[in-house]
Design an enzyme around this catalytic site. Structure first.
Site, PDB file in Angstrom:
ATOM      1  N   GLY A 138       2.830  12.865   5.137  1.00  0.00           N
ATOM      2  CA  GLY A 138       2.543  11.759   6.039  1.00  0.00           C
ATOM      3  C   GLY A 138       1.136  11.905   6.574  1.00  0.00           C
ATOM      4  O   GLY A 138       0.166  11.455   5.964  1.00  0.00           O
ATOM      5  N   SER A 139       1.006  12.572   7.710  1.00  0.00           N
ATOM      6  CA  SER A 139      -0.327  12.831   8.248  1.00  0.00           C
ATOM      7  C   SER A 139      -1.161  13.677   7.286  1.00  0.00           C
ATOM      8  O   SER A 139      -2.374  13.503   7.173  1.00  0.00           O
ATOM      9  CB  SER A 139      -0.217  13.544   9.603  1.00  0.00           C
ATOM     10  OG  SER A 139       0.340  12.675  10.583  1.00  0.00           O
TER      11      SER A 139
ATOM     12  N   GLU B  39      -0.798   3.867   9.835  1.00  0.00           N
ATOM     13  CA  GLU B  39      -2.245   3.850   9.539  1.00  0.00           C
ATOM     14  C   GLU B  39      -2.940   5.099  10.080  1.00  0.00           C
ATOM     15  O   GLU B  39      -4.118   5.087  10.414  1.00  0.00           O
ATOM     16  CB  GLU B  39      -2.930   2.583  10.100  1.00  0.00           C
ATOM     17  CG  GLU B  39      -2.243   1.263   9.784  1.00  0.00           C
ATOM     18  CD  GLU B  39      -2.336   0.859   8.327  1.00  0.00           C
ATOM     19  OE1 GLU B  39      -2.335   1.756   7.465  1.00  0.00           O
ATOM     20  OE2 GLU B  39      -2.410  -0.331   8.036  1.00  0.00           O
TER      21      GLU B  39
ATOM     22  N   TYR C 234       0.866  -1.176   0.000  1.00  0.00           N
ATOM     23  CA  TYR C 234       0.000   0.000   0.000  1.00  0.00           C
ATOM     24  C   TYR C 234       0.900   1.223   0.000  1.00  0.00           C
ATOM     25  O   TYR C 234       1.745   1.378   0.892  1.00  0.00           O
ATOM     26  CB  TYR C 234      -0.884  -0.043   1.250  1.00  0.00           C
ATOM     27  CG  TYR C 234      -1.751   1.161   1.523  1.00  0.00           C
ATOM     28  CD1 TYR C 234      -3.001   1.290   0.939  1.00  0.00           C
ATOM     29  CD2 TYR C 234      -1.330   2.155   2.409  1.00  0.00           C
ATOM     30  CE1 TYR C 234      -3.811   2.381   1.221  1.00  0.00           C
ATOM     31  CE2 TYR C 234      -2.135   3.245   2.696  1.00  0.00           C
ATOM     32  CZ  TYR C 234      -3.377   3.354   2.096  1.00  0.00           C
ATOM     33  OH  TYR C 234      -4.172   4.424   2.389  1.00  0.00           O
TER      34      TYR C 234
ATOM     35  N   HIS D  67       9.627  -8.008  34.050  1.00  0.00           N
ATOM     36  CA  HIS D  67      10.746  -8.939  33.874  1.00  0.00           C
ATOM     37  C   HIS D  67      12.057  -8.385  34.432  1.00  0.00           C
ATOM     38  O   HIS D  67      13.055  -9.111  34.475  1.00  0.00           O
ATOM     39  CB  HIS D  67      10.953  -9.252  32.384  1.00  0.00           C
ATOM     40  CG  HIS D  67      10.049 -10.305  31.836  1.00  0.00           C
ATOM     41  ND1 HIS D  67       8.717 -10.091  31.572  1.00  0.00           N
ATOM     42  CD2 HIS D  67      10.297 -11.593  31.485  1.00  0.00           C
ATOM     43  CE1 HIS D  67       8.175 -11.187  31.082  1.00  0.00           C
ATOM     44  NE2 HIS D  67       9.107 -12.125  31.028  1.00  0.00           N
ATOM     45  N   GLY D  68      12.066  -7.117  34.813  1.00  0.00           N
ATOM     46  CA  GLY D  68      13.306  -6.514  35.268  1.00  0.00           C
ATOM     47  C   GLY D  68      14.343  -6.505  34.157  1.00  0.00           C
ATOM     48  O   GLY D  68      14.021  -6.355  32.979  1.00  0.00           O
TER      49      GLY D  68
ATOM     50  N   SER E  90       5.818  -0.625   3.348  1.00  0.00           N
ATOM     51  CA  SER E  90       6.034  -1.984   3.861  1.00  0.00           C
ATOM     52  C   SER E  90       6.070  -2.981   2.714  1.00  0.00           C
ATOM     53  O   SER E  90       5.199  -2.990   1.848  1.00  0.00           O
ATOM     54  CB  SER E  90       4.908  -2.365   4.831  1.00  0.00           C
ATOM     55  OG  SER E  90       4.960  -1.566   5.995  1.00  0.00           O
TER      56      SER E  90
END
Length: 381
Positions: free
Chosen positions: A130-131, A362, A122, A337-338, A157
């Protein structure tokens, strides 16, 4: 509105989840490290109907709903958000051909897109658009039965590894009314690609610029009439926003599950981590936020399926809320998880890196707020 899945929906979700557990999750860390684009695995997913989820069945699609797609992409993302997200982009681009293409165009491209023998990208974003997508500058000038394309798309992508580019280009004047949509052969003369971008996450799919230099694209490859390309792009993004939200929730669910498992084993100050009430509350809040985001996603998907007049606003709401929640849950899971959460072998830091971009692509989450605000203000007039 439903709050429980029926038998068919559970079967679809479980099929995708089982595929993710068997074919995607065991390799996700290696694919990320090696920047490997797992095309053959995605084609295996397509054999199960995931290459054309909401494409009509006369061209090989699965003819399922947006609700079904949300279940599928969340389930696939439990294995790897990046792979799930790319399959969602392929579905979005393919749907644009299905929804706006002629029967000849549908029959030409969609059978192979549904099997992922052909893979689609796409192409909307540009270096300076962009925006503000309606400001795109890639120009398509009519020359007989062809358009001559010049310009550049950015952050695409799959670019360089995909076969079909569904691209928004300027055929008319400034603004959204001058935009049209072309389906472009990614390997045709005049089409080239930038270097694979070095990214924070999403390393299991390539991201490149797409460069058009006097590329001659047949007029027959245009979807619909001239000037409706921006409408087509935005229609695709309604579903794309649901899909990427689903990917966020799947990744976050895996992060939460990993945190729960780790806290059962890890001890500190003589107790397991899951015996500390403060950490129990953190887990509870993570689960609550995820469930709220999932419920919101389902509502928005159902609205899009029934063509609700508020569907675009609900998709924007769900995307803003769900992708923010997904990232925050994954980030909290890393914290629980530290220091081990910061190590790649535990798989948490990859999820955090992958989900961060979902708040940007998106349509940024700031643009999602803008869409919602405009709808509210218009409704108050």
């Amino acid at each position: 509105m439903q709050f429980a899945l029926n038998e068919d929906q559970r079967a679809v979700r479980d099929m995708a989840r089982d595929f993710a557990a068997e074919k995607i999750a065991p390799h996700a860390l290696r694919w990320d490290e090696e920047k490997h684009f797992p095309v053959e695995v995605m084609r295996e997913a397509a054999k199960l109907g995931m290459g054309g989820i909401y494409i009509r069945d006369d061209v090989g699609g699965s003819a399922m709903t947006r609700f079904d797609a949300a279940l599928i992409f969340e389930a696939l993302a439990t294995g790897c958000p990046t792979v799930s997200a790319f399959i969602s982009i392929h579905n979005m681009a393919s749907w644009m051909i299905d929804a706006f293409g002629s029967d000849t165009q549908r029959q030409r491209w969609l059978p192979k897109l549904c099997t992922m023998e052909l893979i689609a990208s796409y192409c909307l974003t540009e270096p300076g658009a962009g925006s503000d997508a309606a400001a795109l500058r890639t120009r398509a000038v009519r020359d007989g039965d062809h358009y001559v394309l010049n310009g550049q798309k950015q952050f695409i992508s799959g670019a360089g590894s995909t076969d079909i580019l569904v691209a928004m280009v300027r055929t008319g004047g400034d603004g959204p009314g001058g935009v049209s949509t072309l389906v472009i052969d990614g390997k045709m003369p005049g089409v080239s690609f930038g270097a694979n971008e070095r990214k924070m996450g999403w390393n299991a799919q390539p991201t490149r610029a797409v460069i058009f230099e006097n590329a001659r694209v047949p007029v027959a490859n245009r979807l619909g009439e001239e000037g409706i390309g921006f409408k087509i792009a935005m229609a695709g993004l309604d579903g794309g926003r649901l899909n990427i939200t689903a990917c966020s929730l799947g990744g976050a669910q895996t992060a939460l599950d990993k945190a729960r498992g780790y806290m059962k084993e890890r001890k500190a100050f003589g107790k397991r981590l899951d015996e500390f009430q403060a950490l129990q509350f953190r887990l509870a809040d993570m689960a609550i936020e995820l469930e709220a985001a999932r419920t919101f996603l389902w509502r928005a998907a159902a609205a899009l399926d029934r063509k609700d007049p508020d569907a675009t606003m609900l998709c924007a709401m769900a995307k803003r809320f769900g992708t923010d929640v997904g990232f925050e849950v994954a980030n909290h899971a890393l914290q629980l998880h530290g220091g081990y959460g910061y190590l790649s072998e535990y798989g948490i830091e990859k999820i955090v890196r992958d989900l961060r971009v979902h708040q940007i692509l998106e349509g940024t989450n700031e643009i999602m707020r803008l869409i919602v605000a405009r709808k509210l203000i218009e409704g108050a007039r």
